[in-house]
Every structure is written in C-alpha cells, then in structure tokens.
Design an enzyme around this catalytic site. Structure first.
Site, PDB file in Angstrom:
ATOM      1  N   VAL A 118       0.876  -1.172   0.000  1.00 25.10           N
ATOM      2  CA  VAL A 118       0.000   0.000   0.000  1.00 25.10           C
ATOM      3  C   VAL A 118       0.916   1.224   0.000  1.00 25.10           C
ATOM      4  CG1 VAL A 118      -1.887   1.196   1.162  1.00 25.10           C
ATOM      5  CG2 VAL A 118      -1.696  -1.300   1.356  1.00 25.10           C
ATOM      6  N   ILE A 119       0.849   1.998  -1.079  1.00 24.26           N
ATOM      7  CA  ILE A 119       1.682   3.192  -1.212  1.00 24.26           C
ATOM      8  C   ILE A 119       0.809   4.423  -0.987  1.00 24.26           C
ATOM      9  CG2 ILE A 119       3.149   4.544  -2.761  1.00 24.26           C
ATOM     10  CD1 ILE A 119       3.909   1.920  -4.165  1.00 24.26           C
ATOM     11  N   GLU A 178      -2.809  10.550  -2.470  1.00 20.06           N
ATOM     12  CA  GLU A 178      -3.287  11.883  -2.111  1.00 20.06           C
ATOM     13  C   GLU A 178      -4.585  11.871  -1.313  1.00 20.06           C
ATOM     14  OE1 GLU A 178      -3.539  14.089  -5.730  1.00 20.06           O
ATOM     15  OE2 GLU A 178      -1.425  13.806  -6.190  1.00 20.06           O
ATOM     16  N   THR A 179      -5.163  10.682  -1.081  1.00 19.30           N
ATOM     17  CA  THR A 179      -6.455  10.616  -0.401  1.00 19.30           C
ATOM     18  C   THR A 179      -6.351   9.779   0.868  1.00 19.30           C
ATOM     19  OG1 THR A 179      -7.195   8.598  -1.508  1.00 19.30           O
ATOM     20  CG2 THR A 179      -7.573  10.696  -2.666  1.00 19.30           C
ATOM     21  N   HIS A 202      -7.572   6.993   1.283  1.00 24.40           N
ATOM     22  CA  HIS A 202      -7.610   5.578   0.933  1.00 24.40           C
ATOM     23  C   HIS A 202      -6.433   4.817   1.556  1.00 24.40           C
ATOM     24  CE1 HIS A 202      -8.916   2.123  -1.352  1.00 24.40           C
ATOM     25  NE2 HIS A 202      -7.693   1.972  -1.834  1.00 24.40           N
ATOM     26  N   ARG A 232      12.074  -2.786   1.105  1.00 23.37           N
ATOM     27  CA  ARG A 232      11.476  -3.706   2.075  1.00 23.37           C
ATOM     28  C   ARG A 232      11.089  -5.051   1.453  1.00 23.37           C
ATOM     29  NH1 ARG A 232      11.069   1.298   3.443  1.00 23.37           N
ATOM     30  NH2 ARG A 232      10.917   1.977   5.598  1.00 23.37           N
TER      31      ARG A 232
END
Length: 141
Positions: A67-68, A71-72, A74, A112
C-alpha cells in the site's frame, strides 16, 4: 510439516513478486509447503484467511501486499483496516504473518520487499511459522 496459504494482494506485480519470493523461500527453507492465491487488494486478505481457516487445509497464513501513500484517505483506510483484520484473526488463534507493506513511495517498497534487502515477505512467513509453533506448544501443554 505445515501447509501454509499465501494470499497476495497483487496490486503492484513487480513488488509482489519480491514479497512472494521471500515468503516462499522462508517456508520451503523451514521444510514446509504452501499454496498461493491472489486477491484484488489488501482489504480482501483478512476475509480470505477467515474463509480458508474454516477448512482443515491450512495450518498458517501469510498475507502479502503493498500500500503506497497517495493523495487521499484511501491509504489510511487500506493500511489500517487490513492490519486490523489480520490482527483480529490472530487474536482468534489463527497463525497469520502480516506482510503488507505500508510505504510512502516505490523506493521504500523495493527496499522492504526485495529478499536481498528487507525481505519482508520472508519475515511474514517466519512470523506465521513462529505463531504456529506457539499454538502447537500451547496446545500440547
């Protein structure tokens, strides 16, 4: 010998390939077997393990995903709720290794995920195996 289910949220294929390689290597090095399924995203990992844990096919579970931050909101929802779901399963006695990377950018994810660097896929598999060993130890006490 244990049989593990690896579920991967294959949103970033090139990053998941690294996570998956690390998880598979760790499981096989420990002398265990595994199956792999692909799910749409990290939010679907806990549900996949909940369904699979109702069968006797798997001894432990490894969740992989990336998960990157965007801008939201989310990012926060996916990162927090997927981790919460996996933790809830663990609290119910299911041996789960959390290999969902939550990062700011792709460079952090590569560092990672790469088995030659952070090997978080391998770490997640080792965590699942460690929890399984504890579960068996406590069951026989």
């Amino acid at each position: 010998m244990a049989h593990l289910l690896i579920a991967e949220a294959r949103f970033y294929g090139h990053l998941n390939d690294m996570l998956l390689a690390g998880a598979r290597a760790a499981i096989e090095a420990a002398g265990h077997t595994h199956e792999t399924v692909t799910v749409p995203g990290s939010l679907e990992l806990p549900g996949t393990f909940a369904l699979a844990s109702e069968t006797d096919r798997f001894d432990a579970f490894v969740g992989l995903g990336v998960v990157i931050r965007g801008e939201t909101w989310h990012f926060e929802i996916v990162a927090g709720e997927s981790a919460r779901g996996l933790m809830a399963l663990t609290m119910d006695g299911v041996a789960v290794g959390n290999g969902i990377l939550t990062v700011e950018n792709e460079a952090q994810a590569i560092a990672r995920a790469d088995p030659a660097q952070g090997d978080k896929g391998g770490d997640a598999a080792k965590a699942a195996l460690a929890l399984l060993a504890l579960k068996k130890r406590f069951a026989s006490a």
